[in-house]
Design a protein around this motif. Sequence first.
Motif, PDB file in Angstrom:
ATOM      1  N   ALA A  45      56.334  62.959  81.340  1.00 53.49           N
ATOM      2  CA  ALA A  45      56.182  64.020  80.349  1.00 53.49           C
ATOM      3  C   ALA A  45      57.471  64.116  79.545  1.00 53.49           C
ATOM      4  CB  ALA A  45      55.878  65.352  81.025  1.00 53.49           C
ATOM      5  N   THR A  46      57.345  64.366  78.246  1.00 60.83           N
ATOM      6  CA  THR A  46      58.509  64.344  77.360  1.00 60.83           C
ATOM      7  C   THR A  46      58.598  65.625  76.539  1.00 60.83           C
ATOM      8  OG1 THR A  46      58.356  61.942  77.156  1.00 60.83           O
ATOM      9  CG2 THR A  46      59.685  63.093  75.515  1.00 60.83           C
ATOM     10  N   THR A  47      59.789  66.232  76.554  1.00 58.45           N
ATOM     11  CA  THR A  47      60.099  67.364  75.686  1.00 58.45           C
ATOM     12  C   THR A  47      61.138  66.903  74.674  1.00 58.45           C
ATOM     13  OG1 THR A  47      59.679  68.985  77.426  1.00 58.45           O
ATOM     14  CG2 THR A  47      60.991  69.716  75.560  1.00 58.45           C
ATOM     15  N   LYS A 165      47.956  62.262  80.769  1.00 60.08           N
ATOM     16  CA  LYS A 165      46.625  61.944  81.291  1.00 60.08           C
ATOM     17  C   LYS A 165      46.573  60.610  82.026  1.00 60.08           C
ATOM     18  CE  LYS A 165      45.086  65.694  79.376  1.00 60.08           C
ATOM     19  NZ  LYS A 165      44.784  66.888  80.216  1.00 60.08           N
ATOM     20  N   THR A 166      47.449  59.712  81.662  1.00 56.04           N
ATOM     21  CA  THR A 166      47.436  58.382  82.273  1.00 56.04           C
ATOM     22  C   THR A 166      48.806  58.054  82.863  1.00 56.04           C
ATOM     23  OG1 THR A 166      47.999  57.350  80.145  1.00 56.04           O
ATOM     24  CG2 THR A 166      45.666  57.513  80.719  1.00 56.04           C
ATOM     25  N   PRO A 167      48.858  57.286  83.937  1.00 62.93           N
ATOM     26  CA  PRO A 167      50.143  56.906  84.540  1.00 62.93           C
ATOM     27  C   PRO A 167      50.970  56.063  83.579  1.00 62.93           C
ATOM     28  CG  PRO A 167      48.310  56.470  86.034  1.00 62.93           C
ATOM     29  CD  PRO A 167      47.708  56.774  84.707  1.00 62.93           C
ATOM     30  N   SER A 168      52.271  56.234  83.651  1.00 61.89           N
ATOM     31  CA  SER A 168      53.162  55.471  82.781  1.00 61.89           C
ATOM     32  C   SER A 168      53.619  54.165  83.407  1.00 61.89           C
ATOM     33  CB  SER A 168      54.395  56.323  82.437  1.00 61.89           C
ATOM     34  OG  SER A 168      55.064  56.737  83.620  1.00 61.89           O
ATOM     35  N   ASN A 169      53.386  53.996  84.695  1.00 61.59           N
ATOM     36  CA  ASN A 169      53.861  52.794  85.387  1.00 61.59           C
ATOM     37  C   ASN A 169      52.732  51.868  85.800  1.00 61.59           C
ATOM     38  OD1 ASN A 169      52.854  54.557  87.383  1.00 61.59           O
ATOM     39  ND2 ASN A 169      54.107  53.594  88.961  1.00 61.59           N
ATOM     40  N   VAL A 170      51.512  52.168  85.365  1.00 63.17           N
ATOM     41  CA  VAL A 170      50.364  51.348  85.770  1.00 63.17           C
ATOM     42  C   VAL A 170      49.741  50.721  84.533  1.00 63.17           C
ATOM     43  CG1 VAL A 170      48.090  51.327  86.839  1.00 63.17           C
ATOM     44  CG2 VAL A 170      49.896  52.755  87.799  1.00 63.17           C
ATOM     45  N   ASN A 171      49.683  49.396  84.534  1.00 70.89           N
ATOM     46  CA  ASN A 171      49.011  48.648  83.472  1.00 70.89           C
ATOM     47  C   ASN A 171      48.280  47.494  84.142  1.00 70.89           C
ATOM     48  OD1 ASN A 171      48.319  46.886  81.323  1.00 70.89           O
ATOM     49  ND2 ASN A 171      49.964  47.730  80.064  1.00 70.89           N
ATOM     50  N   HIS A 172      47.020  47.720  84.467  1.00 74.86           N
ATOM     51  CA  HIS A 172      46.263  46.737  85.244  1.00 74.86           C
ATOM     52  C   HIS A 172      46.203  45.382  84.537  1.00 74.86           C
ATOM     53  CE1 HIS A 172      45.244  49.884  87.984  1.00 74.86           C
ATOM     54  NE2 HIS A 172      44.495  50.542  87.106  1.00 74.86           N
ATOM     55  N   THR A 173      45.954  45.404  83.225  1.00 76.93           N
ATOM     56  CA  THR A 173      45.836  44.140  82.485  1.00 76.93           C
ATOM     57  C   THR A 173      47.136  43.359  82.523  1.00 76.93           C
ATOM     58  OG1 THR A 173      44.214  45.144  80.996  1.00 76.93           O
ATOM     59  CG2 THR A 173      45.280  43.119  80.259  1.00 76.93           C
TER      60      THR A 173
END
Length: 230
Positions: A45-47, A165-173
Amino acid sequence: MEELDLKELFEMFWNQKIKIILIVAIFVVIGIIYTMTFVTPEYTATTTLVLAGQESANASNTITTTDLTINSKLVATYSELVTSTNVVRQVISNLGIPMEEETLKKNISVSAREGTDMIEIDVINTNPTYAMQIANETAKVFMAQVAEIYNINNVHVVDEAEEPKTPSNVNHTRDVIIFAFVGVVVSVIYVLIANMLDNTVKSREEVERLFKIPVIAEIPLATVEKGGKK
């Protein structure tokens, strides 16, 4: 291993295509299992904050060149202040989150946008709600610290953190492609080593190339069926 031309290399890999495909497929399966099972999802999350003109009773609303110069010099200092012990400790106390100070410090990163007076506070957590809450609370505590230490109020929130909403460390492709690439490399190395260790002669052309003499006769292979019939 003797020197091989492009045609021989192609034939060598083509003859081992089944093994190459099998090795790549094994690594792809390993990649799918790894990315689906062993990677713990983390959310970021980014502020976003901006350093604007100083606010005081006697100051005008105009941002002067002096303000911008001071702000540019303070960006680096502010970036360190965000992850200071006092700020982190206050954030944990305010939110009541069961987390160690050192752990939270490692999960908070601060970056200044190049060429601007904007600061981004990124918070990583396995819980997306915690990530959002920590990012926003860190910004609030940090701004209060700036007002207390410097007696100025020149830091403002541009964008509050939203729940990711989505993980930042997961990229299945990406993970599967990486494992597939590793599989290709491993299969190529395997074929090259296997060819280097294989000292058998496989064709008439190879005999002529190795011994520099023509082959004048060949004995064909014959199969013998049961019962002695040829």
